[in-house]
Scaffold this active site. Structure first.
Site, PDB file in Angstrom:
ATOM      1  N   GLU A   1      -2.281  -8.826   3.961  1.00  0.00           N
ATOM      2  CA  GLU A   1      -2.470  -9.458   5.488  1.00  0.00           C
ATOM      3  C   GLU A   1      -3.686  -9.749   6.141  1.00  0.00           C
ATOM      4  O   GLU A   1      -4.141 -10.548   7.135  1.00  0.00           O
ATOM      5  CB  GLU A   1      -1.688  -8.624   6.241  1.00  0.00           C
TER       6      GLU A   1
ATOM      7  N   CYS B   1       0.957  -1.303  -0.031  1.00  0.00           N
ATOM      8  CA  CYS B   1      -0.097  -0.141   0.184  1.00  0.00           C
ATOM      9  C   CYS B   1       0.981   1.232   0.008  1.00  0.00           C
ATOM     10  O   CYS B   1       1.533   1.632  -1.062  1.00  0.00           O
ATOM     11  CB  CYS B   1      -1.079  -0.014   1.253  1.00  0.00           C
TER      12      CYS B   1
ATOM     13  N   HIS C   1      -3.870  -5.100   0.575  1.00  0.00           N
ATOM     14  CA  HIS C   1      -3.412  -5.669   1.811  1.00  0.00           C
ATOM     15  C   HIS C   1      -3.547  -7.123   1.792  1.00  0.00           C
ATOM     16  O   HIS C   1      -4.617  -7.638   2.190  1.00  0.00           O
ATOM     17  CB  HIS C   1      -4.167  -4.956   2.790  1.00  0.00           C
TER      18      HIS C   1
END
Length: 508
Positions: free
Chosen positions: A168, A78, A166
């Site tokens: 994660e 990001c 993202h």
């Protein structure tokens, strides 16, 4: 020990990146972007986190990557990706509309090492207000979405990648595979960092560090201090001295039950009843921060008095875990104080002891896994977190012995009911709060004007964020009835449906 470094630009997701890497059995550390540690041979790769800033802001983080970029595998996430574009000749502009939420990622280069094995399309999670509109000539776009042309890129001739989504977060369905591609495939990590390897290496390091020195540890009955105690006991045996202080603010019967469990574990523990001191010093005090400071001060005094009776103690052991370490060295310096820490504050200076923190590398769930590797019972390992100041911060307003007894009785009914209903292990933390209000009720034919209690139950991984638990209505109805019928002085029960953020888990 091989590791991945995560450079933190202040993103709310930074800890989640670390958790996902560690789930791959690879050790990683979070460091502020402006405090990059020495890059020795143990560092196998670097991840740049997201950020609340725009790369176009005057105060935007601007790390010096000269020792990293082109030398070590590098992944920008990001903001990290946008920085890699903007700082090296590309262009980042405000997105036509904020790109937030689910998006479908199309892999443009299936042979790319970061994209290996990812289905196309695959769902990813976007959360940014800017977008990369142009990349430098040496950058190759390897994935896009319908709205984001440069969703992922790599730099030709380097092991450097950037992604504008993202991986994660849970909503990126193949995010773990992408991170594995980077950490294992690109960085070459061996995935050997397990709870068993942690126990083995930590016990060895503790023996080398402590030798035949004596160590004193303040036990709380919680998971962190208990696991720290067993690790130390395995390393130095009877040279570990544990002190368990009863502040008079523990759960009902907790002092006796916890002491019994420690005895079964072979730990050298001394229990100290000090409730009269704590309650006396808290008399008339309502401010939450003042309560915490009084409890912290009293703990230091009681603990110090007991510890000084042990001759030749050299070390103070603490159950510090990794979120505490991160908080103390955040991007913008120490984090803003939401609430002051409890228990051992001030002890090192007062006692002139060196500090040993065997769990300072671990997140909460990792502490539990290590505890199980050490053979600690599931009953202790599975215990909900309990605040260091105890019930004092679950009694809003001033503290009295009567209020403590009321809350202990309410709490016991609640926790016992969760266990009986098979709900306890589905909850990360639960507790009852005694409110500083009274309400009108009717019992029999009589009007009552008695106390109100709130019940709280949350799910979480490490307490940094938390969601309220949707306990069954029938369960809540039964618990409410039992509390009101059995606890004198309570005529109303409410349930807290606030999440963190914006609320905290505890009320004070």
């Amino acid at each position: 020990m091989e590791k991945i470094l995560i450079l933190d630009f202040g993103s709310q997701y930074t800890q989640l990146i670390a958790r996902r890497v560690r789930e791959l059995n690879v050790y990683c550390e979070i460091h502020p972007f402006n405090k990059i540690p020495a890059l020795d041979e143990s560092v196998r790769g670097v991840i740049l986190s997201g950020s609340p800033y725009s790369v176009r802001d005057a105060q935007a983080p601007n790390p010096d990557l000269s020792a990293i970029k082109g030398r070590l595998p590098l992944l920008g996430v990001c903001y990290g990706a946008q920085f890699l574009a903007a700082a090296f000749g590309g262009e980042v502009q405000p997105a036509p509309s904020r790109e937030y939420g689910r998006a479908m990622l199309t892999v443009g280069d299936p042979a790319d090492a970061l994209m290996a094995g990812l289905p196309s399309p695959t769902q990813v999670w976007m959360s940014h207000g800017d977008t990369i509109t142009r990349v430098p000539d040496s950058y190759k776009i390897v994935a896009s979405t319908e709205d984001v042309r440069v969703a992922a890129f790599r730099i030709e001739g380097e092991r450097t990648w950037g992604i504008q989504f993202h991986p994660e977060v849970y909503h990126s369905t193949d995010g773990k595979q992408l991170l594995k591609n980077f950490v294992v495939g690109i960085c070459g990590c061996a995935q050997s960092w397990t709870s068993e390897s942690f126990v083995e290496s930590t016990v060895r390091e503790l023996r080398e560090k402590l030798g035949s020195d004596k160590v004193v540890l303040g036990l709380s009955g919680g998971v962190d201090s208990s696991v720290a105690a067993v690790l130390l006991h395995r390393a130095i045996g009877r040279n570990l001295y544990c002190i368990f202080v009863d502040s008079g603010l523990l759960r009902k019967n907790e002092f006796e039950e916890v002491l019994a469990s420690y005895k079964d574990m072979g730990l050298n523990v001394k229990g100290v009843k000090a409730g009269a001191k704590f309650l006396g010093d808290l008399a008339g005090v309502s401010d939450p921060e003042t309560k915490r400071k009084i409890i912290g001060r009293d703990f230091v005094e009681v603990f110090n008095e007991e510890a000084m009776q042990i001759r030749d103690v050299r070390w103070l052991a603490q159950g510090t875990i990794y979120p505490d370490v991160i908080e103390s060295c955040s991007v913008n310096g120490p984090s803003a104080t939401i609430k002051s820490h409890h228990n051992v504050g001030g002890l090192p200076e007062k006692m002139n002891l060196r500090i040993v923190e065997p769990l300072r590398l671990l997140f909460k769930d990792e502490v539990r896994r290590v505890g199980r590797s050490l053979g600690i019972s599931d009953q202790l390992i599975g215990r909900h977190p309990f605040p260091g100041p105890g019930l004092a911060i679950r009694i809003l307003g001033d503290i009295t012995a009567e209020k403590v007894e009321i809350l202990q009785n309410v709490d016991k009914i609640y926790i016992d009911s969760l266990r009986a209903a098979g709900l306890y292990d589905q909850v990360w933390q639960a507790g009852a709060i005694l409110l500083p209000v009274q309400s009108v009720g009717v019992m029999g034919d009589e009007r009552t004007y008695e106390r109100c209690v709130a019940l709280r139950a949350v799910t979480s991984t490490d307490g940094m964020t938390a969601d309220w638990v949707h306990l069954p209505y029938e369960f809540l109805a039964d618990v409410s009835n039992e509390i009101i019928n059995k606890v004198k002085g309570v005529n109303r029960v409410v349930y807290d449906i606030s999440s963190k953020p914006p609320a905290t888990i505890e009320w004070e």
